[in-house]
Design a protein around this motif. Sequence first.
Motif: not given
Length: 407
Positions: A205, A224, A228, A231-232, A337, A361-362
Amino acid sequence: MDDLLAALDALAGEDLAPLFGPVLLDRLGPLLVAQNRLAAEVARTVRECEVSGAAEVDGLTSMGSWLRGHGHLSTAEAARVVRAGRALQHLPALAAFAAGAVTGEQAALIGRVAEPDQLARAAAQNVDLAAVDELLTDVAVTRPHADTAQAVQHYLDRLDADGPEPDPTEGRRLVMAKHADGSITGRFDLDAVGGERLQAALEAVVQAGRCAGDERTRAQRLADALVQLADNALASGGLPILRGHKPQVIVTIGIEDLADPATGRGAAQMGFGATISAARARWIACDGNITRIVIGPDGVPLDVGRSVRLVPPHLRRAAEVRDGGCVFAGCGAPTWWCDVHHLIAWIDGGETSLANSALLRERHHTKVHHGFRVERQPDGRWRTWRPDGTEIRTGPGRTGPPLVTAA
């Protein structure tokens, strides 16, 4: 002890501002030696407290618990001090610890060889513990901390070369502490294979998320990446059911705070108890479900409306096809993402339409809720501006000062 404290007061009263590099380093060296010597005295005293059962005076059964409760040490640090104190009894070469040449961390590492089960193995194999003590202490005095850890582990592996392969799950630990603002800190312990899996996933990532002008530290990029990964996993829909529902991020906020453009600190409550601002809740609402809950005067829900998908699947798919990934300048993170961001906030009347949507992305979604701006040009290209109105530009020859563009 009074003289020691008076000396520390005198040191603390010195003005360091007029000093420069070499003089400061000359001052730092003896301080590090003194720190090690103090750590040795703490460990030696803790050991005597342990032997005499001193913790019982304060109603506790171990010095580990006393150090946590009275010394405000973490669980790991308290265990380290106790282990270092025990090591001093069996490893006389560690007198270098008392002399200031070995750190408390190194002493605790070497102390692992003096744990009861390791001493028993050494005795059964006629190991010359004095020689091991001298060798490891010499490594600690002359080599970096990592070399000490490697030498200790090498000795322990050789000592138990024929033993059964341990269950890797037995040593795994993950401890998280939540703070008043809802943020989380923690520590974890993983076996070598589990750690390799985590590192491989995080590094994938991290490397895929590198973009132009990324000024994050390595630690920030790893953090981060961990978010992520979560989140995924949540977006995949394949996680086990949690409390009768698919695991999801839940935020509860009053309609007035949701509609108010002010920051609104402490206005929203998350599912695991954290409190966040209304501004952060509006950001989460960009790509979430909105469920209307009518609350009566006594605080009891009277009516719960149906969830409304702000960005329906067909619209998200269209955004994915159009944008191909994060549209923030220099990013290009893959679509899976990304959140779907409303260019004009939904609460401010922005339509849930392809024209009003952007994949972010976030991390970059957070940026555009903190002053950054993305905009799609008539030719289909996306452009990104900083809060001061300067445009973020990428590519060869773009390393000079950014161009100022009308907001």
